[in-house]
Design a protein around this motif. Structure first.
Motif, PDB file in Angstrom:
ATOM      1  N   LEU A  72       0.798  -1.227   0.000  1.00  0.00           N
ATOM      2  CA  LEU A  72       0.000   0.000   0.000  1.00  0.00           C
ATOM      3  C   LEU A  72       0.835   1.285   0.000  1.00  0.00           C
ATOM      4  O   LEU A  72       0.474   2.235  -0.707  1.00  0.00           O
ATOM      5  N   PRO A  73       1.942   1.358   0.739  1.00  0.00           N
ATOM      6  CA  PRO A  73       2.726   2.601   0.683  1.00  0.00           C
ATOM      7  C   PRO A  73       3.204   2.943  -0.732  1.00  0.00           C
ATOM      8  O   PRO A  73       3.210   4.113  -1.122  1.00  0.00           O
ATOM      9  N   GLU A  74       3.565   1.933  -1.497  1.00  0.00           N
ATOM     10  CA  GLU A  74       3.987   2.152  -2.885  1.00  0.00           C
ATOM     11  C   GLU A  74       2.835   2.736  -3.705  1.00  0.00           C
ATOM     12  O   GLU A  74       3.022   3.659  -4.502  1.00  0.00           O
ATOM     13  N   ALA A  75       1.637   2.204  -3.500  1.00  0.00           N
ATOM     14  CA  ALA A  75       0.470   2.697  -4.231  1.00  0.00           C
ATOM     15  C   ALA A  75       0.139   4.132  -3.832  1.00  0.00           C
ATOM     16  O   ALA A  75      -0.214   4.955  -4.680  1.00  0.00           O
ATOM     17  N   GLU A  76       0.257   4.421  -2.546  1.00  0.00           N
ATOM     18  CA  GLU A  76      -0.012   5.783  -2.079  1.00  0.00           C
ATOM     19  C   GLU A  76       0.927   6.772  -2.748  1.00  0.00           C
ATOM     20  O   GLU A  76       0.515   7.848  -3.184  1.00  0.00           O
ATOM     21  N   ALA A  93     -12.703  -7.823   1.461  1.00  0.00           N
ATOM     22  CA  ALA A  93     -13.172  -6.477   1.101  1.00  0.00           C
ATOM     23  C   ALA A  93     -13.276  -5.603   2.346  1.00  0.00           C
ATOM     24  O   ALA A  93     -12.880  -4.425   2.328  1.00  0.00           O
ATOM     25  N   GLN A  94     -13.781  -6.168   3.413  1.00  0.00           N
ATOM     26  CA  GLN A  94     -13.889  -5.414   4.662  1.00  0.00           C
ATOM     27  C   GLN A  94     -12.504  -5.069   5.209  1.00  0.00           C
ATOM     28  O   GLN A  94     -12.283  -3.952   5.690  1.00  0.00           O
ATOM     29  N   ALA A  95     -11.572  -6.011   5.109  1.00  0.00           N
ATOM     30  CA  ALA A  95     -10.199  -5.747   5.562  1.00  0.00           C
ATOM     31  C   ALA A  95      -9.558  -4.655   4.707  1.00  0.00           C
ATOM     32  O   ALA A  95      -8.857  -3.778   5.229  1.00  0.00           O
ATOM     33  N   LEU A  96      -9.803  -4.696   3.405  1.00  0.00           N
ATOM     34  CA  LEU A  96      -9.261  -3.668   2.516  1.00  0.00           C
ATOM     35  C   LEU A  96      -9.853  -2.306   2.859  1.00  0.00           C
ATOM     36  O   LEU A  96      -9.124  -1.308   2.953  1.00  0.00           O
ATOM     37  N   ASP A  97     -11.157  -2.254   3.056  1.00  0.00           N
ATOM     38  CA  ASP A  97     -11.795  -0.987   3.437  1.00  0.00           C
ATOM     39  C   ASP A  97     -11.173  -0.434   4.718  1.00  0.00           C
ATOM     40  O   ASP A  97     -10.900   0.767   4.821  1.00  0.00           O
ATOM     41  N   ALA A  98     -10.943  -1.310   5.689  1.00  0.00           N
ATOM     42  CA  ALA A  98     -10.359  -0.882   6.964  1.00  0.00           C
ATOM     43  C   ALA A  98      -8.916  -0.404   6.776  1.00  0.00           C
ATOM     44  O   ALA A  98      -8.518   0.625   7.339  1.00  0.00           O
ATOM     45  N   MET A  99      -8.133  -1.142   5.978  1.00  0.00           N
ATOM     46  CA  MET A  99      -6.739  -0.735   5.711  1.00  0.00           C
ATOM     47  C   MET A  99      -6.693   0.647   5.073  1.00  0.00           C
ATOM     48  O   MET A  99      -5.894   1.495   5.459  1.00  0.00           O
ATOM     49  N   LEU A 100      -7.542   0.844   4.076  1.00  0.00           N
ATOM     50  CA  LEU A 100      -7.555   2.129   3.375  1.00  0.00           C
ATOM     51  C   LEU A 100      -8.070   3.244   4.283  1.00  0.00           C
ATOM     52  O   LEU A 100      -7.529   4.357   4.271  1.00  0.00           O
ATOM     53  N   ALA A 101      -9.095   2.956   5.074  1.00  0.00           N
ATOM     54  CA  ALA A 101      -9.651   3.977   5.976  1.00  0.00           C
ATOM     55  C   ALA A 101      -8.597   4.452   6.972  1.00  0.00           C
ATOM     56  O   ALA A 101      -8.522   5.652   7.273  1.00  0.00           O
ATOM     57  N   ARG A 103      -5.689   4.873   6.395  1.00  0.00           N
ATOM     58  CA  ARG A 103      -4.792   5.752   5.643  1.00  0.00           C
ATOM     59  C   ARG A 103      -5.545   6.951   5.057  1.00  0.00           C
ATOM     60  O   ARG A 103      -5.009   7.668   4.227  1.00  0.00           O
ATOM     61  N   GLY A 104      -6.807   7.102   5.436  1.00  0.00           N
ATOM     62  CA  GLY A 104      -7.610   8.207   4.918  1.00  0.00           C
ATOM     63  C   GLY A 104      -7.996   8.029   3.461  1.00  0.00           C
ATOM     64  O   GLY A 104      -8.217   9.004   2.747  1.00  0.00           O
TER      65      GLY A 104
END
Length: 189
Positions: A72-76, A93-101, A103-104
Motif C-alpha cells: 500500500l505505501p507504494e500505491a499511495e 473487502a472489509q479488511a481492505l476498506d479498513a486498511m484504506l480507511a 490511511r484516509g
C-alpha cells in the motif's frame, strides 16, 4: 484513485491493469503476481502457496491481506492502486476498506469484467499453451473458477450497495473494454 478490477480468472484484468498503470501511473496490486513471486522465491511461504495454487484452491485471507498491506505505501506514493484479483471475499473487502480507511483512503470504483465461462476456458487454455503457468492448467482452472464463483459472488451486492460497482462487457475487444473502463473512470475522477 483506488480501484478494483473484478472478474474471474482470465477475464482480462491483468491486461487492463497494465494499460492503466502505463496511462495513469497507478500501481497494480495483483495478488496473482505477488503469489507467483512468493513461489519463485522458494521461501516457506512460497512453498505453502504453491501447494494451495496447484490444487486450484484460494490462498487464505491472512496471507493475501498481508501481501496487499505491504504494498500500500507504494500505491499511495503513486497516487493510487489498481487491485487485481483482490478482494475475493467479503472479509477481504472489509479488511481492505479498513486498511484504506486507516490511511484516509477508500475504494473509488469497482469495475467488473463480465465474461462467459466457455470464453474463459478458451482463454485459459490458450494462455496455458503460450505461457505454461501451472495455475492455468485447464483442469485446475475449473476448480479455480468454481472457487471464484462460490466465494466472490457476495462481493457484487457488497459493492453495488456502496454505489461503486460498474459492470462492463469483458467479451469485447481489449480496446473496447479499455474504452469502457476509461468512460467509467471519467465519472469517478
Amino acid at each position: 484513485m483506488n480501484l478494483i478490477l473484478f472478474g474471474p480468472p482470465a477475464a482480462g484484468k491483468g491486461t487492463q491493469a497494465k494499460r492503466l498503470v502505463e496511462q495513469r501511473g497507478m500501481v497494480q496490486l495483483s495478488t496473482g503476481d505477488m503469489l507467483r513471486a512468493a513461489i519463485a522465491s522458494g521461501s516457506e511461504l512460497g512453498q505453502k502457496v504453491k501447494g494451495v495454487l496447484d490444487r486450484g484452491e484460494l490462498v487464505t485471507d491472512e496471507i493475501v491481506i498481508a501481501l496487499i498491506e505491504d504494498r500500500l505505501p507504494e500505491a499511495e506514493a503513486a497516487g493510487g492502486a489498481i487491485f487485481d484479483g483482490f478482494p475475493r471475499t467479503v472479509p477481504q473487502a472489509q479488511a481492505l476498506d479498513a486498511m484504506l480507511a486507516r490511511r484516509g483512503q477508500k475504494i473509488d470504483s469497482v469495475l467488473r469484467l463480465k465474461v462467459d465461462e466457455p470464453a474463459l476456458i478458451e482463454r485459459i487454455s490458450k494462455r496455458f499453451a503460450e505461457q505454461g503457468r501451472p495455475d492455468d492448467n485447464p483442469e485446475v482452472f475449473v476448480t479455480r473458477l468454481a472457487a471464484y464463483n462460490a466465494q466472490t459472488a457476495p462481493l457484487l451486492p457488497y459493492y453495488r450497495e456502496q454505489g461503486k460497482l460498474t459492470e462492463l462487457d469483458g467479451m469485447a475487444s481489449v480496446e473496447t473494454v479499455a474504452g469502457s473502463i476509461d468512460a467509467a473512470l471519467s465519472v469517478v475522477a
